[in-house]
Design an enzyme around this catalytic site. Sequence first.
Site, short mmCIF file in Angstrom:
data_model
loop_
_atom_site.label_atom_id
_atom_site.label_comp_id
_atom_site.label_asym_id
_atom_site.label_seq_id
_atom_site.Cartn_x
_atom_site.Cartn_y
_atom_site.Cartn_z
N LYS A 138 0.83 -1.22 0.00
CA LYS A 138 0.00 0.00 0.00
C LYS A 138 0.87 1.27 0.00
O LYS A 138 0.65 2.18 -0.80
CB LYS A 138 -0.92 0.02 1.23
N GLU A 196 2.21 5.15 11.19
CA GLU A 196 3.05 4.23 10.42
C GLU A 196 4.50 4.31 10.89
O GLU A 196 4.85 5.08 11.76
CB GLU A 196 2.92 4.55 8.93
N ARG A 197 5.34 3.52 10.26
CA ARG A 197 6.75 3.44 10.68
C ARG A 197 7.51 4.71 10.30
O ARG A 197 7.33 5.24 9.20
CB ARG A 197 7.42 2.23 10.02
#
Length: 464
Positions: free
Chosen positions: A159, A187-188
């Site tokens: 994604k 997110e990361r």
Amino acid sequence: MKLKPTNGLITSVSGSVVLITFAEAMPQMGELLALGGETEDLMVVVGAEDQETVRALILGEASRYARGIQVKRINQVLTFPVGQQMLGRVVDAFGQPLDGGPALVGKDTRPVERVARSSVGQAGVSRQLIVTGIKIIDLFTPFVAGSTMALFGGAGVGKTMLLTELLHNVIRTEPGKTVSVFAGVGERSREGLELWQALTKSGVFASTSLIYGQMGETPVVRFLTAQAASTLAEYFRDELGKNVLFFMDNTFRMAQAGNELSAMMGVLPSEDGYQPTLESEMAHFHERLASTAKAQVTAVEAIYVPSDDMADHAIQAAMPYLDAVVVLTREAYQQGWLPAIDILASTSTNLTPTVVGEGHFRAALAVKKVLEKARGLERIATLMGEAELAKDDLLTLKRGRKLRNYFTQNFNVAADQRGVAGVLVPLQQTIADAQAILDGHFDGVPEQDFLYIGAAEESRHGQK
């Protein structure tokens, strides 16, 4: 303890949620409060417990908060810096630089929490087709200015890579007239660094603003990151009259942060386990990103699908606001098809003759029809062997395989990792290639030669 009229007293601390009692002069919703008068430690009021007590969310580190500490009203609301100086910068939900650049002090600001603009001004907005150069997107889920596209998928199916490639390709189509706002929610941080590096290398970072609240942040920060990015997008649209490309990774993490906050505040969840305010939170967020007659906001959202369950309530809550649904699957990823998009499960309201043209529309439907039939024939061939298929069915199966392989593609943003240069394919080339495969012009070419090519003609020469 006798309090000043503008002071309150913390009576409870639970995670990032505090209860504060005021003897008089109760603060308003959205107002900022300071711990002991220090503006470095702030809270934002989100509700009232009773006539004397308010509920507030801690905006920073919660370890310094305890019962009995005094809180002061500072007569401010939570704001976010806006303006041209935000382009080419990486900041957090409060406008603090994350890129090592100078602080945004004394700059123009706007309240983070704002009422969504009326949709009346959207009348007459043109629906211009934006060519991304990504074959599978351009043909089946066309990207249209002023619309919202979502990339659905479980963990590790690509994604973020697809979202980054879209940002990389699209922002270069209208330099100067279009700006990009990217919201990284939950997110990361590694992915944020990789995005910054890719945009800097390609020369488009100067027209992009990145707002990050990574997964290690508190749910308050993660939730506010999406709202802060919306505030900046609204400013570019309304005040500067610029078209905005709004990218968000990940919308599910915003819903998840809201659920964590709801649990901290002791709110009973709905029957499916999510916060009862999920629908209104989704509505408020998406309605702020509406286009106007003055400028357009075109949005792309990556949305994590928990347990690969598209029926999950957080997924369904986002559906009413989407014009295009792109579904990435683990099955496609395991087959080696990148981007790992399920063509038959992906849909777009923009795939109509009035928006994309008759030729484009008919080609997309014809390809889908062949792929759907080929999927059924694949099961039969697996069980009984290809020799048991009728001649016409075998031809359909092979053309379906070639079509599916043709829609794989190397990405520019993955060039360093894969060691293969990315490729952009014009829309008319994609339509012509798809029609040529359907018409049998490539029946003599092996199926594997269609993997990761640009134009279909490259398959005849084994070009990869």
